[in-house]
Design an enzyme around this catalytic site. Sequence first.
Site, mmCIF file in Angstrom:
data_model
loop_
_atom_site.group_PDB
_atom_site.id
_atom_site.type_symbol
_atom_site.label_atom_id
_atom_site.label_comp_id
_atom_site.label_asym_id
_atom_site.label_seq_id
_atom_site.Cartn_x
_atom_site.Cartn_y
_atom_site.Cartn_z
ATOM 1 N N CYS A 5 41.657 38.557 48.644
ATOM 2 C CA CYS A 5 41.281 38.703 47.242
ATOM 3 C C CYS A 5 42.516 38.787 46.365
ATOM 4 C CB CYS A 5 40.430 39.932 47.031
ATOM 5 S SG CYS A 5 38.981 39.909 48.057
ATOM 6 N N CYS A 32 38.580 44.217 39.227
ATOM 7 C CA CYS A 32 39.174 43.554 40.388
ATOM 8 C C CYS A 32 40.578 44.043 40.697
ATOM 9 C CB CYS A 32 39.119 42.037 40.235
ATOM 10 S SG CYS A 32 40.417 41.318 39.226
#
Lengths: 402, 402, 125, 125
Positions: free
Chosen positions: D33, D104
């Site tokens: 990620c 995030c």
Amino acid sequence: MQSDIFLDNAATTRTDAAVVKAMFPWLEQNFGSPATLYWLGTQAKEAVEEARQQLAELIGAEAKDIFFTSGATEANNWAIKGVAEALADKGKNIITNGAEHHSILKPLSYLEKKGWEVTYLPVDSGGLVDPDAVAAAIRPDTVLITTVHANHEIGTIQPIAEIGRIARERKVAFHVNAAQTVGHIPVDVDLLGADLLSVSGHKFYGPKGVGALYVRRGTRIMPLFHGGSQEKKRRAGTHNVPGIVGMGEAARIAKREMNDEAAKLTNLRDHVFDWAKENIDDIRINGHRSQRLPNNVNFSLEGIEGESIMLSLSYPTVPEARRVYISTGSACVSGSLEPSHILLALGMPAELAHGSVRITMAKGDTQADLDYALKAIAAVAERLREMSPVYKKTRKQEMHGA
Amino acid sequence: MQSDIFLDNAATTRTDAAVVKAMFPWLEQNFGSPATLYWLGTQAKEAVEEARQQLAELIGAEAKDIFFTSGATEANNWAIKGVAEALADKGKNIITNGAEHHSILKPLSYLEKKGWEVTYLPVDSGGLVDPDAVAAAIRPDTVLITTVHANHEIGTIQPIAEIGRIARERKVAFHVNAAQTVGHIPVDVDLLGADLLSVSGHKFYGPKGVGALYVRRGTRIMPLFHGGSQEKKRRAGTHNVPGIVGMGEAARIAKREMNDEAAKLTNLRDHVFDWAKENIDDIRINGHRSQRLPNNVNFSLEGIEGESIMLSLSYPTVPEARRVYISTGSACVSGSLEPSHILLALGMPAELAHGSVRITMAKGDTQADLDYALKAIAAVAERLREMSPVYKKTRKQEMHGA
Amino acid sequence: MYSEKVMDHFQNPRNMGEVENPDGVGEVGNPQCGDVMRITIKVDETEDRIEDVKFKTLGCGAAIATSSMVTELAKGKRLDEAEEISKKVVADALGGLPPQKMHCSNLASDGLRKAIEDYRSRHGN
Amino acid sequence: MYSEKVMDHFQNPRNMGEVENPDGVGEVGNPQCGDVMRITIKVDETEDRIEDVKFKTLGCGAAIATSSMVTELAKGKRLDEAEEISKKVVADALGGLPPQKMHCSNLASDGLRKAIEDYRSRHGN
Ligand SMILES: Cc1ncc(COP(=O)(O)O)c(C=O)c1O
Ligand SMILES: Cc1ncc(COP(=O)(O)O)c(C=O)c1O
């Protein structure tokens, strides 16, 4: 040699010197793309957001509801096709009228070929749409009403707020093509009740190749440009930064100057009508007397064809004469064999539409300029009428329209 | 302070000073619309037609087959949706690949929702599409093949002429997105076998907000902008005269300078790769070694994320340092949570895509600029790797791709 | 858009007006289409030649220029020669016309032929 | 895009590195990620207070800045206080974060809590 007299500002306007100045740094020097996150890009992004704010303030909108486009043609195509597609499951009827700009009518006839049904309301002899007729035309499957704010040919200003109220009440999306009004007369998306509103930069002293679509929060619309994630993924494509900044500056200037400009041009417009009626035989005034753009004059001259008027004025034979630029609804300049569909929609006979003269002024115009242009028009009319096999002087005058 | 080093020319380029100069007269002074028939308008029309000729000469096309747009995003949307719609009765399959630009992939997924079937061919680890795979994928209902000429991320140049030959043979329309190649490497619509070809002005030192679609005579395509009769009724909207003139000038300059630029940048590019491999640990070269844009460098740095590299370079902490602008395929700059779909399409693991660095040079760049940038990158890499909880120095080097 | 020659004939039309007591009159076009041309001729009967020819035209630049050109081309010609003056001949003499003008505004040669016909019908040949 | 405070913490991160012989370690995120954070803490056992805290972070500007800010906020705090440092607290202390970065790349407070948990599990409370 004296300067030209440009009286075709409904077609396009001179880019304001201040606008050019505002654009300049964003071409060679700060050429970054707002989509990039480094310093040069964030500079460009800030400039684009400032322009969005400037335009938002001019039309009473929230900046986040403004999406930059390449012009009003794109905005109109996007609004019409985008809403039609997004709401296709709700219904396929769209309401408009016969006196709209081609960038409205042509997307609509495209949709007609694909199964949509378009209701074309009539306009009266002054070019006005009747709000009651709009209300009566709304069907259960009506998903969009689109109406121009002011007509580009005859300057008629539509009763947008009334139509907007009806649209709101009946829960139909309402699109307003404000290409001719933004920056010239007050435009407020809330007062007008517009869910979508099209803007064109080059119509109010901004640059060509830039415009915007206002989309009220919550209005369902499909993108016309799919691709990158610019404009919140609703309109892809690298931002035209200098163009957008230029239009923002034009909006800022318009907010300041617009009201004075409108007052001055309204006087000048009425002076032009008065002089023309007084001094030119067999003339008909086209459009609405009062519900009219401050800068718009339109009349028809019997027994002459418009292109020859336009050419004579723009290519004068006397060497020291000033060039005068006007427009006409004659077929010869429409790109087709038909005269202006707008003039025909008013119920005007074709021969008068061929002989129409449109004068659309700019903020810098003086009475001296207009007087010069009027005398040139009168002289050209006389000369061409001498040449005309059909013209018979009658000295009649008529007001076509309300 | 020394000037910035802009190495993100695949995103956008600095508008050439000569281009700005060419545009200038068409803003305030000669502001007429080419659609008008008076002197001011015919001047603008001539300028637009000259630009069309200049672009035509750059891409080996006939001027009449060139249609000006607001950019490559519009051209790509138009090409894809316009051909799909015009040929919907013939079939609904379109062939592309997974490493295309979003302005290709997003219109295609829009069409998929409306019943079209899109075949996404794989690319190899260097980013190449296999022409044999294209040939094998063509079905009786295939109506369009769309392939980028050179990839914007890794610079891979596709075997367009071979795909074009196959498309011609099998009578399938062929669209080439040449946004990254026009003005940089030779583009000839006949040699490439392109029926449609997209161009973006701001990618070769022209202005933002202008582009073009080449449409070979006889290719069936529906307009995207309906409205006025500009561009032979195929693309409505008042011409962006300064933009178009600017792109024309950029085309004229490119025709003259392009080959020297390409030779110089190819050398510089190879120097950059050599230096980086020599001096930076744990680096992977991305894309194809030779079938590659002269100005494109792309590598991944293990154990670092691209946005932090980009930011560090663009906001240096040392006061007298030059700002360096690069790009990355990291998710953090893609506007989504995914890293570059192009890098993933090569089969690259996500963590390496996050750590990718794209350097795309411009014609004015010198080796000194690049050496400065490389040293800055190496220093930033070292600093960020110190900060990284996952990086373990191995001094390995790999070529990802052919 | 228009050639210099077209603009010259538009700005300085030759033979504008009406021949007095014309021997033949030809009118073509229709105000609803925006173009009407009226050609009047004087014929030298012994030589069967166009002695004088004039036009009056309502219409666009091309309509006026083609009318003017037709009269120039026709003047002094024998009737059978004048009948050969086609749209193409007129357009070529003007250095070309924009395509959309070739048909809609280039009626003057028809007007001339109509005037000659009119003359002949009046003179019984 | 980023506030000045974010840029300051990104460019001049505080407490970067690893505490020697840490009493607690918290690692969050995932290289796929693009974000991994490792927080190490030294705890003053008598006061239940964070004596020292350091971070190592792989990630974007926001990830690095939030890591740096978390360590600043945590240093010297009692463990129960430090556990109250939420994403929002970190973002506010940095003068805000772009919306897409809020979730995030703002994992540092989770990392800190994990490090505290780790300390507690090792010390049996
Ligand atoms: C009423 C109206 N709508 C739309 C347009 C199209 O605007 P643009 O030239 O920005 O595409 C114009 C002008 O051409 C106009 O007058
Ligand atoms: C390969 C490719 N296609 C299309 C585009 C879109 O071009 P434009 O910015 O002119 O819309 C770009 C650049 O953004 C590109 O690199």
